[in-house]
Design an enzyme around this catalytic site. Structure first.
Site, PDB file in Angstrom:
ATOM      1  N   GLY A  90      42.895  42.946  35.597  1.00 12.18           N
ATOM      2  CA  GLY A  90      42.051  41.768  35.547  1.00 12.18           C
ATOM      3  C   GLY A  90      40.610  42.051  35.916  1.00 12.18           C
ATOM      4  O   GLY A  90      40.216  43.215  36.072  1.00 12.18           O
ATOM      5  N   THR A  91      39.861  40.972  36.052  1.00 10.56           N
ATOM      6  CA  THR A  91      38.461  41.133  36.426  1.00 10.56           C
ATOM      7  C   THR A  91      38.261  40.744  37.881  1.00 10.56           C
ATOM      8  O   THR A  91      39.076  40.034  38.471  1.00 10.56           O
ATOM      9  CB  THR A  91      37.544  40.244  35.563  1.00 10.56           C
ATOM     10  OG1 THR A  91      37.965  38.887  35.712  1.00 10.56           O
ATOM     11  CG2 THR A  91      37.601  40.662  34.111  1.00 10.56           C
ATOM     12  N   ASP A 204      31.325  40.896  37.271  1.00 11.96           N
ATOM     13  CA  ASP A 204      30.105  40.226  37.723  1.00 11.96           C
ATOM     14  C   ASP A 204      29.843  40.559  39.192  1.00 11.96           C
ATOM     15  O   ASP A 204      30.736  41.049  39.885  1.00 11.96           O
ATOM     16  CB  ASP A 204      30.230  38.702  37.560  1.00 11.96           C
ATOM     17  CG  ASP A 204      31.416  38.140  38.328  1.00 11.96           C
ATOM     18  OD1 ASP A 204      32.549  38.265  37.831  1.00 11.96           O
ATOM     19  OD2 ASP A 204      31.212  37.614  39.425  1.00 11.96           O
TER      20      ASP A 204
HETATM   21  N1  HPA Z   1      35.423  35.173  41.957  1.00 10.89           N
HETATM   22  C1  HPA Z   1      36.741  35.088  41.768  1.00 10.89           C
HETATM   23  N2  HPA Z   1      37.375  35.718  40.813  1.00 10.89           N
HETATM   24  C2  HPA Z   1      36.657  36.469  39.971  1.00 10.89           C
HETATM   25  C3  HPA Z   1      35.290  36.603  40.102  1.00 10.89           C
HETATM   26  C4  HPA Z   1      34.635  35.923  41.167  1.00 10.89           C
HETATM   27  O1  HPA Z   1      33.417  35.986  41.344  1.00 10.89           O
HETATM   28  N3  HPA Z   1      34.844  37.418  39.107  1.00 10.89           N
HETATM   29  C5  HPA Z   1      35.931  37.762  38.398  1.00 10.89           C
HETATM   30  N4  HPA Z   1      37.036  37.200  38.910  1.00 10.89           N
END
Ligand code: HPA
Length: 235
Positions: A90-91, A204
């Site tokens: 995931g991110t 990010d």
């Molecule tokens: N916050 C929570 N979950 C996330 C974020 C974030 O800034 N970026 C990617 N998943």
């Protein structure tokens, strides 16, 4: 035998499941990387597929966003479908100052503000932790891809839009990145005697406002998926 959330037969899932948050990413991974993929779940659009990767059976299924969602799906896969390994891909947002968009974080452990662990009524605080074999295998895969990779803690948050500005406090504690699912996955794995790992790509940076372009995102996702797939194929 279906569960309340997964319409699949026992044996429809491989022992190892890759879990992106996004159902369309699950579809993309299945169609791009798996040989002979077949759809095994579509309930609520939470697509799941099983195929082979380098000859090894591998499944990919979406988790949805947040602790309750991954809590349900990972529990059902572990408990009712004989799944032994779940690799979340995931991110995450960067918390450590020296992380940049596109870097990969392997979550050795997960701090959290979620109340998920309250169900266990423990006489203390549990420590949601990755499986060492999965972690070591994924780390070696990342290094072999010449991917910038960090290993450490993530913070699993129940809020994406948080009214308080608490990320600096987690930064002080050495937390690398913020995401929304890891702690629940690790707690389910611990409770059920299974193995789990979270692989995140930094999408990010909440402190700087930096975020990835569509092209960067695509490329770093590909590397993360390949780390996950290579790990799955070597188990
Ligand atoms: N916050 C929570 N979950 C996330 C974020 C974030 O800034 N970026 C990617 N998943």
């Amino acid at each position: 035998m279906a569960t309340p959330h997964i319409q699949a037969e026992k044996g429809d899932f491989a022992r190892t499941v890759l879990m992106p948050g996004d159902p369309l990413r699950a579809k993309f991974i299945a169609e791009t990387y798996l040989d002979t993929p077949r759809q095994v779940n579509a309930v609520r659009g939470m697509y799941g597929y099983t195929g082979t990767y380098h000859g090894k059976p591998v499944s990919v299924m979406a988790s949805g966003m947040g602790v309750p969602s991954i809590g349900i799906y990972s529990y059902e896969l572990f408990r009712f479908y004989g799944v032994e390994n779940i690799l979340r891909i995931g991110t995450a947002g960067a918390i450590a100052d020296d992380l940049s968009v596109g870097d990969v974080v392997l979550a050795m452990s997960a701090a959290t503000n979620s109340n998920y662990a309250a169900q266990y009524r423990l006489p203390g605080t549990p420590a949601p932790t990755a499986d060492f074999t999965l972690l070591q295998t994924a780390y070696q895969a990342a290094v072999s891809f010449r991917q910038t990779v960090r290993v450490g803690s993530v913070f699993t948050s129940d809020t994406f839009y948080d009214d308080a500005d608490s990320l600096r406090d987690w930064q002080k504690m050495g937390v690398l990145a913020i995401e929304m699912e890891c702690a629940a996955l690790y707690l389910n794995a611990a409770r059920l005697g299974k193995r789990a790992l979270t692989i995140c790509t930094i999408s990010d940076c909440p402190f700087t406002g930096e975020s990835s372009s569509a092209a960067e995102r695509q490329e770093s996702f590909r590397t993360m998926m390949e780390i996950g797939l290579q790990t799955a194929a070597s188990l």
